[in-house]
Scaffold this motif. Structure first.
Motif, short mmCIF file in Angstrom:
data_model
loop_
_atom_site.label_atom_id
_atom_site.label_comp_id
_atom_site.label_asym_id
_atom_site.label_seq_id
_atom_site.Cartn_x
_atom_site.Cartn_y
_atom_site.Cartn_z
N GLY A 267 0.81 -1.21 0.00
CA GLY A 267 0.00 0.00 0.00
C GLY A 267 0.84 1.26 0.00
N THR A 268 0.35 2.29 0.69
CA THR A 268 0.99 3.61 0.64
C THR A 268 2.37 3.63 1.30
OG1 THR A 268 -0.18 4.22 2.68
CG2 THR A 268 -1.23 4.80 0.59
N HIS A 269 2.66 2.68 2.18
CA HIS A 269 3.96 2.66 2.86
C HIS A 269 4.95 1.71 2.19
CE1 HIS A 269 1.82 4.78 6.07
NE2 HIS A 269 3.01 5.14 6.51
N ASN A 270 4.62 1.22 1.01
CA ASN A 270 5.53 0.33 0.29
C ASN A 270 6.86 1.04 0.02
OD1 ASN A 270 6.73 -1.60 -1.33
ND2 ASN A 270 5.45 -1.18 -3.12
N GLY A 271 7.95 0.42 0.46
CA GLY A 271 9.28 0.98 0.26
C GLY A 271 9.67 2.06 1.25
N ARG A 272 8.84 2.27 2.28
CA ARG A 272 9.12 3.33 3.23
C ARG A 272 9.64 2.78 4.56
NH1 ARG A 272 4.37 7.93 2.56
NH2 ARG A 272 4.59 8.23 0.30
N GLN B 30 8.39 -7.01 -5.87
CA GLN B 30 8.66 -6.86 -4.44
C GLN B 30 7.88 -5.69 -3.84
OE1 GLN B 30 12.79 -7.14 -3.07
NE2 GLN B 30 12.48 -5.32 -1.81
N CYS B 31 7.33 -5.93 -2.65
CA CYS B 31 6.80 -4.87 -1.80
C CYS B 31 7.53 -4.98 -0.46
CB CYS B 31 5.30 -5.04 -1.57
SG CYS B 31 4.28 -4.86 -3.06
N SER B 32 7.86 -3.86 0.15
CA SER B 32 8.68 -3.93 1.36
C SER B 32 8.33 -2.82 2.34
CB SER B 32 10.17 -3.84 1.00
OG SER B 32 10.47 -2.58 0.44
N LEU B 33 8.73 -3.05 3.57
CA LEU B 33 8.57 -2.07 4.64
C LEU B 33 9.75 -2.23 5.60
CD1 LEU B 33 6.70 0.06 6.07
CD2 LEU B 33 5.82 -1.86 7.42
N GLU B 34 10.37 -1.11 5.98
CA GLU B 34 11.46 -1.12 6.95
C GLU B 34 10.95 -0.56 8.26
OE1 GLU B 34 16.03 0.60 7.61
OE2 GLU B 34 14.94 0.97 5.74
#
Length: 297
Positions: free
Chosen positions: A29-34, A69-73
């Protein structure tokens, strides 16, 4: 010392109770890659629902080139770690009707701790709820990257809960009569800096509570012996007896700490990087009967 431990646990419980509302996000969603910041005691829910691939066709292969890929840190406080508990997991390990030589060669969730990506990466796939217990992951550092690698659409790939906890490990054991080491000494286990012998983070803070539990009315004690001790000059390690008395404080200026033996049933070890970084530490802990002769160490 027991009172101190109770107060620390009570403080943690109060912080958990006072934490704000649980946030919910979709990994694509909106936080993908954040990046998200999590305080101690805070938690969140992360899902992967209605995951779709791009318009370009993908084929299953042994290479990650076919995966999107979808990710969250997630980053938490320096003296905290992150815990992941799965509520739902539906990522089949089968590709093209056959089972490959690795349990997660198809779509999977990859958990890693930068900058230790090469040694910390752990894949998760399969199905839950199932007859087995839910998967649980506990980080060794304050930073965790969750990455969904997929080559096909998923209606509901996973739902998990992530939370921030104090970087404190509770370890326990008891003396074993007739042990091969010293007669009544039992081998308990090992404590190490994160991903030893890789250099530990400059902001690392960690605690270990090692408790000795005796089957009889006799007392027991804890022994700690360092096999490796290579700290930065500013980093320190403190050792406290069961009654709160400080037994020793060691820094990188020392070759290694002396053998630590408590007078009672528990040992508290605290490590502070204090802005320094080096290879780290590795120590073995064991459990002794209360009447153990220290001259035999």
């Amino acid at each position: 010392y027991v009172v101190c431990v109770v107060l620390l646990l009570w403080a943690d419980l109060r912080q958990l109770a006072s934490a704000g509302p649980v946030r919910e996000d979709d990994i694509c969603g909106t936080h993908n890659g954040r990046r998200l910041y999590l305080e101690q005691g805070e938690r969140g829910i992360l899902t992967a629902k209605n995951v779709s691939t791009s318009s370009h066709p993908h084929q299953h292969s042994r290479s990650l080139q076919s995966h999107e890929q979808c990710s969250l840190e997630v980053v938490t406080c320096p003296s905290c770690v992150l815990v992941v508990r799965f509520r739902h997991l539906a990522l089949s390990p089968q590709c093209g009707g056959g089972l490959m030589d690795s349990p997660c060669r198809c779509d999977y969730l990859w958990l890693s701790e930068p900058p230790y990506d090469d040694v910390s990466g752990t894949p998760f796939c399969g199905h839950f709820p199932s007859a087995s217990s839910p998967p649980v992951f506990r980080s060794q550092t304050r930073t965790l990257v969750l990455a969904l690698l997929f080559s096909q659409a998923h209606k509901h790939a996973f739902t998990l809960e992530y939370s921030s906890e104090r970087n404190r490990q509770h370890l326990s054991g008891k003396p074993v009569t007739g042990s091969m080491i010293g007669g009544n000494v039992s081998v308990g286990g090992v404590i190490t800096s994160p991903f030893f012998p890789n250099q530990y983070p400059r902001d690392l803070g960690a605690e270990y509570i090692i408790s000795c539990q005796s089957d009889s009315n006799s007392s027991c004690r804890v022994r700690l012996l360092f096999n490796d001790f290579q700290l930065a000059g500013v980093s320190i390690m403190e050792f406290y007896d069961w009654n709160g008395q400080r037994l020793e404080v060691s820094s990188g200026a020392l070759f290694r700490p002396p053998v630590i033996i408590t007078s009672g049933p528990s040992l508290l070890v605290r490590f502070y990087a204090n802005g320094g970084s080096s290879i780290g530490y590795k120590a073995s802990y064991s459990f002794l009967p209360g009447n153990y002769d220290e001259r035999a160490v």
